[in-house]
Design a protein around this motif. Sequence first.
Motif, mmCIF file in Angstrom:
data_model
loop_
_atom_site.group_PDB
_atom_site.id
_atom_site.type_symbol
_atom_site.label_atom_id
_atom_site.label_comp_id
_atom_site.label_asym_id
_atom_site.label_seq_id
_atom_site.Cartn_x
_atom_site.Cartn_y
_atom_site.Cartn_z
ATOM 1 N N CYS A 90 0.857 -1.181 0.000
ATOM 2 C CA CYS A 90 0.000 0.000 0.000
ATOM 3 C C CYS A 90 0.896 1.235 0.000
ATOM 4 O O CYS A 90 1.331 1.700 1.056
ATOM 5 C CB CYS A 90 -0.926 -0.004 1.214
ATOM 6 S SG CYS A 90 -1.986 -1.465 1.304
ATOM 7 N N ASN A 142 1.684 5.196 -1.883
ATOM 8 C CA ASN A 142 1.150 6.307 -2.675
ATOM 9 C C ASN A 142 -0.359 6.151 -2.910
ATOM 10 O O ASN A 142 -0.872 6.403 -4.010
ATOM 11 C CB ASN A 142 1.873 6.423 -4.019
ATOM 12 C CG ASN A 142 3.336 6.788 -3.858
ATOM 13 O OD1 ASN A 142 3.785 7.097 -2.760
ATOM 14 N ND2 ASN A 142 4.080 6.748 -4.942
ATOM 15 N N ASN A 143 -1.056 5.687 -1.868
ATOM 16 C CA ASN A 143 -2.508 5.500 -1.920
ATOM 17 C C ASN A 143 -2.940 4.541 -3.030
ATOM 18 O O ASN A 143 -4.019 4.684 -3.612
ATOM 19 C CB ASN A 143 -3.219 6.847 -2.101
ATOM 20 C CG ASN A 143 -3.026 7.751 -0.892
ATOM 21 O OD1 ASN A 143 -3.325 7.366 0.232
ATOM 22 N ND2 ASN A 143 -2.500 8.949 -1.120
ATOM 23 N N HIS A 144 -2.086 3.566 -3.294
ATOM 24 C CA HIS A 144 -2.389 2.559 -4.306
ATOM 25 C C HIS A 144 -2.073 1.179 -3.742
ATOM 26 O O HIS A 144 -1.043 0.987 -3.100
ATOM 27 C CB HIS A 144 -1.567 2.811 -5.577
ATOM 28 C CG HIS A 144 -1.798 1.785 -6.644
ATOM 29 N ND1 HIS A 144 -2.911 1.791 -7.450
ATOM 30 C CD2 HIS A 144 -1.045 0.715 -7.032
ATOM 31 C CE1 HIS A 144 -2.848 0.773 -8.287
ATOM 32 N NE2 HIS A 144 -1.722 0.104 -8.059
ATOM 33 N N ILE A 145 -2.960 0.210 -3.985
ATOM 34 C CA ILE A 145 -2.779 -1.149 -3.490
ATOM 35 C C ILE A 145 -2.242 -2.039 -4.611
ATOM 36 O O ILE A 145 -2.836 -2.125 -5.685
ATOM 37 C CB ILE A 145 -4.097 -1.731 -2.950
ATOM 38 C CG1 ILE A 145 -4.606 -0.889 -1.767
ATOM 39 C CG2 ILE A 145 -3.918 -3.184 -2.520
ATOM 40 C CD1 ILE A 145 -5.962 -1.321 -1.255
ATOM 41 N N THR A 201 4.069 8.211 -0.011
ATOM 42 C CA THR A 201 3.334 7.822 1.199
ATOM 43 C C THR A 201 3.361 6.297 1.352
ATOM 44 O O THR A 201 3.424 5.560 0.360
ATOM 45 C CB THR A 201 1.865 8.285 1.157
ATOM 46 O OG1 THR A 201 1.183 7.638 0.070
ATOM 47 C CG2 THR A 201 1.784 9.790 0.989
ATOM 48 N N GLU A 228 1.091 3.416 3.279
ATOM 49 C CA GLU A 228 -0.139 3.153 4.013
ATOM 50 C C GLU A 228 -0.033 1.855 4.816
ATOM 51 O O GLU A 228 -0.921 1.001 4.776
ATOM 52 C CB GLU A 228 -1.327 3.109 3.055
ATOM 53 C CG GLU A 228 -1.741 4.479 2.519
ATOM 54 C CD GLU A 228 -0.771 5.037 1.482
ATOM 55 O OE1 GLU A 228 -0.316 6.182 1.658
ATOM 56 O OE2 GLU A 228 -0.472 4.326 0.508
#
Length: 289
Positions: free
Chosen positions: A110, A112-115, A135, A137
């Motif tokens: 997770c 850069n706000n991507h899974i 980032t 997550e």
Amino acid sequence: MNKTLFEYCKKHLRTVNQVQLKANASLKTLAEKYSIGFIDVHTNLFHFNARDKQHLIEVVAQELNGIRLSDPYPSKQSRTEVAQRQRNEKIGALKVSEDFVLLNSRQSLCLNNHITPNSPLTALGHFICATEIETIEHSYIVLVENLIVMANLSRLNIPEQLQDALWIYRGDAQPHKQTGTAYKLFRRFATTHKLVCFADLDPSGLQICLTSGARQWLSISNKSQIAMKLQGIENEWHKQGSARSFLNNFDQLPAYCKSLFAQMEETQTTLKQEHILQHDLKLELFPLI
């Protein structure tokens, strides 16, 4: 910290835990600006010990975005950045591998706000450009000493808090597996994430944990397991004199670290991450402060 002071520390203070040097401009800056070591006004000698070394490591990492004294001073750019202005894209550029880190997780990445889902096949993880990571997550970030762990995360007997952690391989001495980028990424998130170090249970592993920038240490729940009966001769304890000296001179070792080091010293045994995996040893988090 400027390049001159960085290079002086790298040359004279990186490999020592205690030293006395004739005071000069660089050492005066360390003592006066950073409160690292002290200068005896009567002898004009700069006094430096293991506690000062730890402080120096922290200052360098903080001021130079995770850089260690064993890393080059951070002045190079990626080859694509150099190519914007130079015909020869290699001039003053980082090696391609120096931009990348190996990351993995038990479930999915997770970033850069991507899974990004994991591969259904056994894999070491994802080799990703560190400078593109903005980032993370994942609440916990774990720095891993050995590559074998990266492909066996599902086998680790870890606490619930780490089930969704991000795992970073620290790399090794080989040029294509260098450690600098991993440490920089790891330390970049020190104020926003919970940083954990997972290393071999030997003096060098303890030293890695104490100097990594982590606030917690992933280690065995039962320290007596370090002396488990295994075939063969124990060599690692005797080979790691420098790391043992570092630990003996470290001011105020964290409680469990001190206890485990004493257990190693008493039994003169060590334990590798491969042993932890194969014997399904239960792991817990311990404070490094």
